[in-house]
Scaffold this motif. Structure first.
Motif, PDB file in Angstrom:
ATOM      1  N   PRO A 181       1.016   3.180  -3.136  1.00 20.40           N
ATOM      2  CA  PRO A 181       1.216   2.058  -4.052  1.00 20.40           C
ATOM      3  C   PRO A 181       2.652   1.851  -4.497  1.00 20.40           C
ATOM      4  O   PRO A 181       2.917   0.947  -5.272  1.00 20.40           O
ATOM      5  N   ARG A 182       3.568   2.675  -4.019  1.00 18.46           N
ATOM      6  CA  ARG A 182       4.918   2.647  -4.593  1.00 18.46           C
ATOM      7  C   ARG A 182       5.655   1.318  -4.380  1.00 18.46           C
ATOM      8  O   ARG A 182       6.611   1.009  -5.099  1.00 18.46           O
ATOM      9  N   LEU A 183       5.233   0.519  -3.390  1.00 15.61           N
ATOM     10  CA  LEU A 183       5.930  -0.734  -3.104  1.00 15.61           C
ATOM     11  C   LEU A 183       5.041  -1.940  -3.398  1.00 15.61           C
ATOM     12  O   LEU A 183       5.248  -3.021  -2.829  1.00 15.61           O
ATOM     13  N   ASN A 184       4.103  -1.784  -4.332  1.00 16.41           N
ATOM     14  CA  ASN A 184       3.163  -2.865  -4.617  1.00 16.41           C
ATOM     15  C   ASN A 184       3.811  -4.075  -5.272  1.00 16.41           C
ATOM     16  O   ASN A 184       3.216  -5.150  -5.305  1.00 16.41           O
ATOM     17  N   ASN A 185       5.004  -3.909  -5.838  1.00 16.80           N
ATOM     18  CA  ASN A 185       5.671  -5.038  -6.481  1.00 16.80           C
ATOM     19  C   ASN A 185       6.501  -5.860  -5.503  1.00 16.80           C
ATOM     20  O   ASN A 185       7.171  -6.808  -5.898  1.00 16.80           O
ATOM     21  N   SER A 186       6.462  -5.485  -4.237  1.00 18.67           N
ATOM     22  CA  SER A 186       7.242  -6.186  -3.225  1.00 18.67           C
ATOM     23  C   SER A 186       6.314  -6.945  -2.292  1.00 18.67           C
ATOM     24  O   SER A 186       5.568  -6.355  -1.517  1.00 18.67           O
ATOM     25  N   ASN A 187       6.346  -8.273  -2.377  1.00 19.52           N
ATOM     26  CA  ASN A 187       5.521  -9.080  -1.488  1.00 19.52           C
ATOM     27  C   ASN A 187       5.923  -8.886  -0.026  1.00 19.52           C
ATOM     28  O   ASN A 187       5.084  -8.985   0.869  1.00 19.52           O
ATOM     29  N   ASP A 188       7.206  -8.619   0.212  1.00 18.20           N
ATOM     30  CA  ASP A 188       7.685  -8.441   1.590  1.00 18.20           C
ATOM     31  C   ASP A 188       7.037  -7.235   2.243  1.00 18.20           C
ATOM     32  O   ASP A 188       6.622  -7.287   3.410  1.00 18.20           O
ATOM     33  N   THR A 189       6.949  -6.115   1.510  1.00 16.44           N
ATOM     34  CA  THR A 189       6.366  -4.911   2.108  1.00 16.44           C
ATOM     35  C   THR A 189       4.855  -5.056   2.283  1.00 16.44           C
ATOM     36  O   THR A 189       4.285  -4.505   3.237  1.00 16.44           O
ATOM     37  N   ILE A 190       4.205  -5.782   1.376  1.00 16.45           N
ATOM     38  CA  ILE A 190       2.771  -6.036   1.538  1.00 16.45           C
ATOM     39  C   ILE A 190       2.539  -6.869   2.791  1.00 16.45           C
ATOM     40  O   ILE A 190       1.649  -6.585   3.597  1.00 16.45           O
ATOM     41  N   GLN A 191       3.364  -7.899   2.975  1.00 19.82           N
ATOM     42  CA  GLN A 191       3.221  -8.736   4.159  1.00 19.82           C
ATOM     43  C   GLN A 191       3.543  -7.951   5.426  1.00 19.82           C
ATOM     44  O   GLN A 191       2.885  -8.126   6.467  1.00 19.82           O
ATOM     45  N   THR A 192       4.537  -7.061   5.338  1.00 20.96           N
ATOM     46  CA  THR A 192       4.885  -6.242   6.498  1.00 20.96           C
ATOM     47  C   THR A 192       3.712  -5.346   6.891  1.00 20.96           C
ATOM     48  O   THR A 192       3.402  -5.174   8.077  1.00 20.96           O
ATOM     49  N   PHE A 193       3.057  -4.768   5.889  1.00 17.56           N
ATOM     50  CA  PHE A 193       1.881  -3.938   6.152  1.00 17.56           C
ATOM     51  C   PHE A 193       0.804  -4.735   6.876  1.00 17.56           C
ATOM     52  O   PHE A 193       0.244  -4.289   7.885  1.00 17.56           O
ATOM     53  N   LEU A 194       0.513  -5.930   6.377  1.00 18.56           N
ATOM     54  CA  LEU A 194      -0.510  -6.765   7.005  1.00 18.56           C
ATOM     55  C   LEU A 194      -0.104  -7.162   8.419  1.00 18.56           C
ATOM     56  O   LEU A 194      -0.932  -7.196   9.328  1.00 18.56           O
ATOM     57  N   THR A 195       1.178  -7.439   8.594  1.00 18.22           N
ATOM     58  CA  THR A 195       1.671  -7.806   9.926  1.00 18.22           C
ATOM     59  C   THR A 195       1.564  -6.637  10.888  1.00 18.22           C
ATOM     60  O   THR A 195       1.215  -6.814  12.067  1.00 18.22           O
ATOM     61  N   GLU A 196       1.845  -5.425  10.407  1.00 23.84           N
ATOM     62  CA  GLU A 196       1.800  -4.242  11.268  1.00 23.84           C
ATOM     63  C   GLU A 196       0.375  -3.861  11.653  1.00 23.84           C
ATOM     64  O   GLU A 196       0.121  -3.457  12.793  1.00 23.84           O
TER      65      GLU A 196
END
Length: 218
Positions: A181-196
């Motif tokens: 959860p450490r990067l939950n405030n970053s929409n970019d990392t959430i989108q990167t996760f979904l993309t990966e």
């Protein structure tokens, strides 16, 4: 207050439970009409409702999944819980999947063996709080499948186990996923996760087997 209200209150300032539901996020990020359908989320169980669950699902393929937050610290509690369920309800889960084991690849897992289960361990990849373990009941045969590659930015980790058994009409491909959860405030990392993760799900969808995706997606 029921579970749904608690969930909505906790996630209210972050967009609510629907906005943070992994199943819904994947639907929103569909790349085409062939996007795989994902299993619906299931209700949490407490000890009071476990007896009813065990009675209804004794002959079903069942999974116990939990973020253990250090298997070394919680293994005794886990063992006691599983023994309690077995002794009182005559019930054993088909699969036990754990996230955040905090174990390295070279950790000795002999200490963490559970009677009548085969252990599949994967060392932490996303930091010291990562690590995945899946136990497969002896009624079934499990085989480690190296499907998921390491996330370049250590955003998530995945373990894939292929399961077969006499009572299964099709083999099962079970994915155990952890995203910290450490990067939950970053929409970019959430989108990167979904993309990966999307290409892996698309690949699984094209294969003639049952697919189960579980874990802690934060």
């Amino acid at each position: 207050m029921d579970g749904n209200n608690i969930e909505n209150e906790l996630l209210h300032e972050f967009g609510g439970s629907i906005s943070n539901n992994f199943v819904e996020l994947l639907k929103e990020n569909s790349l085409n009409d062939q996007e795989p359908s994902i299993l619906s989320t299931t209700k949490y169980l407490d000890l009071e409702s476990l007896e009813q669950f065990a009675r209804k699902n004794r002959n079903s393929f069942s999974i116990f999944s939990v973020n253990i937050q250090s298997l070394n610290a919680k293994f005794s509690e886990l063992s006691i819980l599983l023994k309690y369920i077995k002794d009182h309800f005559n019930f054993s889960f088909s699969v036990i999947s754990l996230q955040e084991t905090w174990l390295d690849d070279d950790a000795d897992t002999d200490y963490f063996e559970i009677p009548n289960y085969k252990i599949f361990a994967q060392g932490k990849q996303v930091g010291y709080k990562g690590g995945l373990i899946t136990y497969i009941h002896k009624e079934f045969t499990g085989k480690n499948r190296p499907l998921y590659k390491k996330s370049k930015d250590k955003l998530w980790e995945g373990q894939c186990i292929q399961i077969t058994g006499d009572r299964l009409s099709k083999k099962i491909c079970l994915s155990n996923i952890y995203r910290p959860p450490r990067l939950n405030n970053s929409n970019d990392t959430i989108q990167t996760f979904l993309t990966e993760i999307s290409p892996y799900i698309e690949k699984l969808d094209s294969e003639p087997m049952q697919k189960i995706i579980l874990g802690d997606f934060n």
